[in-house]
Design a protein around this motif. Structure first.
Motif, PDB file in Angstrom:
ATOM      1  N   GLU A   1       7.852  63.163 -50.474  1.00  0.00           N
ATOM      2  CA  GLU A   1       7.407  61.224 -50.290  1.00  0.00           C
ATOM      3  C   GLU A   1       6.030  60.460 -49.789  1.00  0.00           C
ATOM      4  OE1 GLU A   1       8.975  57.348 -48.561  1.00  0.00           O
ATOM      5  OE2 GLU A   1       9.801  59.268 -50.330  1.00  0.00           O
ATOM      6  N   TYR A   2       5.088  61.898 -49.133  1.00  0.00           N
ATOM      7  CA  TYR A   2       4.147  61.773 -48.724  1.00  0.00           C
ATOM      8  C   TYR A   2       3.282  61.733 -49.598  1.00  0.00           C
ATOM      9  CZ  TYR A   2      -0.310  62.212 -46.556  1.00  0.00           C
ATOM     10  OH  TYR A   2      -1.659  61.627 -46.142  1.00  0.00           O
ATOM     11  N   ALA A   3       3.561  62.770 -51.047  1.00  0.00           N
ATOM     12  CA  ALA A   3       2.258  62.442 -52.161  1.00  0.00           C
ATOM     13  C   ALA A   3       2.433  61.630 -52.958  1.00  0.00           C
ATOM     14  CB  ALA A   3       3.667  63.800 -52.998  1.00  0.00           C
ATOM     15  N   ARG A   4       3.471  60.591 -52.359  1.00  0.00           N
ATOM     16  CA  ARG A   4       4.008  59.251 -53.676  1.00  0.00           C
ATOM     17  C   ARG A   4       2.343  58.344 -53.251  1.00  0.00           C
ATOM     18  NH1 ARG A   4      10.136  57.060 -52.922  1.00  0.00           N
ATOM     19  NH2 ARG A   4      10.807  58.996 -54.232  1.00  0.00           N
ATOM     20  N   ALA A   5       2.249  58.774 -51.678  1.00  0.00           N
ATOM     21  CA  ALA A   5       1.230  57.931 -51.558  1.00  0.00           C
ATOM     22  C   ALA A   5      -0.145  58.524 -51.459  1.00  0.00           C
ATOM     23  CB  ALA A   5       1.032  57.430 -50.018  1.00  0.00           C
ATOM     24  N   ASP A   6      -0.545  59.700 -51.679  1.00  0.00           N
ATOM     25  CA  ASP A   6      -1.787  60.977 -51.446  1.00  0.00           C
ATOM     26  C   ASP A   6      -0.786  62.008 -52.724  1.00  0.00           C
ATOM     27  OD1 ASP A   6      -3.833  62.569 -51.992  1.00  0.00           O
ATOM     28  OD2 ASP A   6      -4.388  62.380 -49.950  1.00  0.00           O
ATOM     29  N   PHE A   7      -1.336  61.526 -53.932  1.00  0.00           N
ATOM     30  CA  PHE A   7      -0.866  62.405 -54.955  1.00  0.00           C
ATOM     31  C   PHE A   7      -1.409  63.913 -54.917  1.00  0.00           C
ATOM     32  CE2 PHE A   7      -1.316  58.460 -57.745  1.00  0.00           C
ATOM     33  CZ  PHE A   7      -0.716  57.741 -57.097  1.00  0.00           C
ATOM     34  N   ARG A   8      -2.157  64.336 -54.388  1.00  0.00           N
ATOM     35  CA  ARG A   8      -2.574  65.790 -53.787  1.00  0.00           C
ATOM     36  C   ARG A   8      -1.903  66.544 -53.489  1.00  0.00           C
ATOM     37  NH1 ARG A   8      -8.400  64.441 -51.393  1.00  0.00           N
ATOM     38  NH2 ARG A   8      -6.826  63.112 -49.857  1.00  0.00           N
ATOM     39  N   TRP A   9      -1.142  65.744 -52.256  1.00  0.00           N
ATOM     40  CA  TRP A   9      -0.420  67.388 -52.186  1.00  0.00           C
ATOM     41  C   TRP A   9       1.227  67.570 -52.748  1.00  0.00           C
ATOM     42  CZ3 TRP A   9      -1.353  68.069 -46.437  1.00  0.00           C
ATOM     43  CH2 TRP A   9      -2.186  67.481 -46.149  1.00  0.00           C
ATOM     44  N   GLY A  10       1.142  66.617 -54.062  1.00  0.00           N
ATOM     45  CA  GLY A  10       1.926  67.218 -54.687  1.00  0.00           C
ATOM     46  C   GLY A  10       1.647  68.358 -55.798  1.00  0.00           C
ATOM     47  N   PHE A  11       0.411  68.175 -56.155  1.00  0.00           N
ATOM     48  CA  PHE A  11       0.046  69.531 -57.402  1.00  0.00           C
ATOM     49  C   PHE A  11      -1.277  70.358 -56.440  1.00  0.00           C
ATOM     50  CE2 PHE A  11      -2.641  65.806 -58.106  1.00  0.00           C
ATOM     51  CZ  PHE A  11      -3.865  66.098 -57.517  1.00  0.00           C
ATOM     52  N   SER A  12      -1.223  70.554 -55.357  1.00  0.00           N
ATOM     53  CA  SER A  12      -1.331  71.149 -54.529  1.00  0.00           C
ATOM     54  C   SER A  12      -3.078  71.154 -54.319  1.00  0.00           C
ATOM     55  CB  SER A  12      -0.973  72.610 -55.026  1.00  0.00           C
ATOM     56  OG  SER A  12       0.447  72.552 -54.840  1.00  0.00           O
ATOM     57  N   ASP A  13      -3.903  70.335 -54.264  1.00  0.00           N
ATOM     58  CA  ASP A  13      -5.126  70.233 -54.788  1.00  0.00           C
ATOM     59  C   ASP A  13      -5.669  71.461 -53.890  1.00  0.00           C
ATOM     60  OD1 ASP A  13      -7.718  67.879 -55.589  1.00  0.00           O
ATOM     61  OD2 ASP A  13      -7.845  69.183 -52.963  1.00  0.00           O
ATOM     62  N   PRO A  14      -6.746  72.316 -54.555  1.00  0.00           N
ATOM     63  CA  PRO A  14      -7.435  72.776 -53.918  1.00  0.00           C
ATOM     64  C   PRO A  14      -8.132  73.050 -52.710  1.00  0.00           C
ATOM     65  CG  PRO A  14      -8.090  73.220 -56.118  1.00  0.00           C
ATOM     66  CD  PRO A  14      -7.632  71.717 -55.601  1.00  0.00           C
ATOM     67  N   THR A  15      -8.754  71.566 -52.216  1.00  0.00           N
ATOM     68  CA  THR A  15      -9.688  71.568 -51.506  1.00  0.00           C
ATOM     69  C   THR A  15      -8.512  71.194 -50.690  1.00  0.00           C
ATOM     70  OG1 THR A  15     -11.070  70.282 -52.685  1.00  0.00           O
ATOM     71  CG2 THR A  15     -11.274  69.610 -49.983  1.00  0.00           C
TER      72      THR A  15
ATOM     73  N   VAL B   1       1.491  53.312 -43.259  1.00  0.00           N
ATOM     74  CA  VAL B   1       2.451  53.890 -42.938  1.00  0.00           C
ATOM     75  C   VAL B   1       2.075  55.920 -43.466  1.00  0.00           C
ATOM     76  CG1 VAL B   1       4.753  55.224 -42.203  1.00  0.00           C
ATOM     77  CG2 VAL B   1       4.537  52.260 -42.417  1.00  0.00           C
ATOM     78  N   TYR B   2       2.163  55.885 -44.477  1.00  0.00           N
ATOM     79  CA  TYR B   2       1.496  57.469 -44.785  1.00  0.00           C
ATOM     80  C   TYR B   2       0.569  57.574 -44.844  1.00  0.00           C
ATOM     81  CZ  TYR B   2       6.477  57.175 -46.559  1.00  0.00           C
ATOM     82  OH  TYR B   2       7.469  57.249 -47.123  1.00  0.00           O
ATOM     83  N   LEU B   3      -0.088  56.701 -45.193  1.00  0.00           N
ATOM     84  CA  LEU B   3      -1.785  56.708 -45.069  1.00  0.00           C
ATOM     85  C   LEU B   3      -2.582  56.601 -43.914  1.00  0.00           C
ATOM     86  CD1 LEU B   3      -2.879  55.363 -48.486  1.00  0.00           C
ATOM     87  CD2 LEU B   3      -2.289  58.145 -48.354  1.00  0.00           C
ATOM     88  N   MET B   4      -2.320  55.559 -43.146  1.00  0.00           N
ATOM     89  CA  MET B   4      -3.637  54.569 -41.907  1.00  0.00           C
ATOM     90  C   MET B   4      -2.609  55.718 -41.074  1.00  0.00           C
ATOM     91  SD  MET B   4      -5.794  53.457 -43.301  1.00  0.00           S
ATOM     92  CE  MET B   4      -6.015  52.377 -41.672  1.00  0.00           C
ATOM     93  N   PHE B   5      -1.016  55.441 -40.739  1.00  0.00           N
ATOM     94  CA  PHE B   5      -0.594  55.732 -39.470  1.00  0.00           C
ATOM     95  C   PHE B   5      -0.645  57.127 -39.042  1.00  0.00           C
ATOM     96  CE2 PHE B   5       2.845  56.867 -37.102  1.00  0.00           C
ATOM     97  CZ  PHE B   5       2.455  55.680 -35.860  1.00  0.00           C
TER      98      PHE B   5
ATOM     99  N   THR C   1      15.041  56.245 -46.034  1.00  0.00           N
ATOM    100  CA  THR C   1      15.888  56.958 -46.666  1.00  0.00           C
ATOM    101  C   THR C   1      16.256  58.028 -46.271  1.00  0.00           C
ATOM    102  OG1 THR C   1      14.126  57.671 -47.823  1.00  0.00           O
ATOM    103  CG2 THR C   1      14.050  56.470 -48.585  1.00  0.00           C
ATOM    104  N   ALA C   2      16.652  58.456 -46.637  1.00  0.00           N
ATOM    105  CA  ALA C   2      17.744  59.913 -45.926  1.00  0.00           C
ATOM    106  C   ALA C   2      16.338  61.334 -45.721  1.00  0.00           C
ATOM    107  CB  ALA C   2      18.589  61.200 -46.479  1.00  0.00           C
ATOM    108  N   THR C   3      14.881  61.314 -46.521  1.00  0.00           N
ATOM    109  CA  THR C   3      13.883  61.939 -46.106  1.00  0.00           C
ATOM    110  C   THR C   3      13.235  61.453 -45.106  1.00  0.00           C
ATOM    111  OG1 THR C   3      13.769  62.463 -48.175  1.00  0.00           O
ATOM    112  CG2 THR C   3      12.209  62.329 -47.008  1.00  0.00           C
ATOM    113  N   SER C   4      13.061  60.109 -44.725  1.00  0.00           N
ATOM    114  CA  SER C   4      12.518  59.318 -43.713  1.00  0.00           C
ATOM    115  C   SER C   4      13.449  59.374 -42.255  1.00  0.00           C
ATOM    116  CB  SER C   4      12.689  57.810 -43.912  1.00  0.00           C
ATOM    117  OG  SER C   4      11.983  57.502 -45.078  1.00  0.00           O
ATOM    118  N   ALA C   5      14.830  60.114 -42.539  1.00  0.00           N
ATOM    119  CA  ALA C   5      15.639  59.275 -41.403  1.00  0.00           C
ATOM    120  C   ALA C   5      15.180  61.132 -40.984  1.00  0.00           C
ATOM    121  CB  ALA C   5      17.319  59.909 -41.760  1.00  0.00           C
ATOM    122  N   TYR C   6      16.098  62.688 -42.037  1.00  0.00           N
ATOM    123  CA  TYR C   6      15.184  63.487 -41.201  1.00  0.00           C
ATOM    124  C   TYR C   6      13.874  64.136 -41.113  1.00  0.00           C
ATOM    125  CZ  TYR C   6      14.002  65.682 -46.068  1.00  0.00           C
ATOM    126  OH  TYR C   6      13.392  66.214 -47.453  1.00  0.00           O
TER     127      TYR C   6
END
Length: 213
Positions: free
Chosen positions: A89-103, A173-177, A12-17
């Motif tokens: 985009e990354y938060a689609r794989a790990d939701f915590r990065w989208g809502f600012s998980d305290p940990t 890609v997002y979680l493993m690599f 996607t465009a996000t992937s590109a930049y």
């Protein structure tokens, strides 16, 4: 297939930049190694320099932007801008990065304010050929391994409620690599530095050992 269930594009465009930014950081790290290290430097030291320079810039730019958005913008999901879109985009794989998980935010504070400057300090030691760098490489690598463990272990223990592992793009890609490189390279750095530290300590011990009359 509906828009709601359509599989995400692999580019996607996000992937590109994001990819362009990572490539630029890698180029700058390699340029720094060529400019600051002698041609006779061990390949291990050259690789370590490039990795630490790359690591520091990733911590300060990418992860620094997440920390800024999470602390001052309160969370990625309600923020705007190129860095916000990247983290969404990354938060689609790990939701915590989208809502600012305290940990996660707590770990990123240590990463950005601790690991980033430590990378720069070790880079200085490499340029000066200071063998004390091997101690700090072990400290840094241990911290990064621990940070990765504390990021994902709570999820594993609770059945990964915030991870989307059903999608190959998100999982491989997002979680493993994007996370395993911060496992394998720190382990390699620890093994290499252990060899230098152990060799030096054994040599010092042998020199200090009194000779038999």
């Amino acid at each position: 297939m509906s828009a709601a269930t359509e599989a995400p594009s692999f580019f996607t465009a996000t992937s590109a930049y994001s990819l362009a930014a990572v490539a630029t950081i890698g180029f700058l790290a390699n340029t720094g190694a060529n400019a600051l290290l002698p041609k006779s430097a061990r390949w291990q030291d050259r690789f370590t320099f490039i990795w630490l320079a790359f690591d520091a810039m990733i911590h300060f730019s990418f992860e620094g932007s997440f920390l800024f958005l999470s602390v001052f913008g309160r969370q990625v999901n309600t923020s705007v801008g190129p860095f916000a879109e990247m983290w969404k985009e990354y938060a689609r794989a790990d939701f915590r990065w989208g809502f600012s998980d305290p940990t996660v935010v707590s770990l990123e504070i240590l990463t950005v304010l601790g690991a980033g400057p430590m990378c720069c300090f070790i880079l200085y030691q490499i340029v000066k050929n200071d063998p004390a760098r091997h101690y700090w490489l072990v400290v840094l690598s241990t911290a990064e391994l621990y940070g990765g463990w504390m990021t994902f272990c709570p999820e594993w223990l609770t059945g990964s409620p915030n991870l989307d592992t059903s999608n190959p793009l998100y999982f491989w890609v997002y979680l493993m690599f994007m996370n395993l490189i911060w496992v394998f390279i720190p382990i390699w750095l620890m093994v290499d530095s252990y060899g230098h530290i152990a060799k030096s300590m054994r040599y010092a011990q042998a020199v200090a050992k009194p000779k038999k009359s």
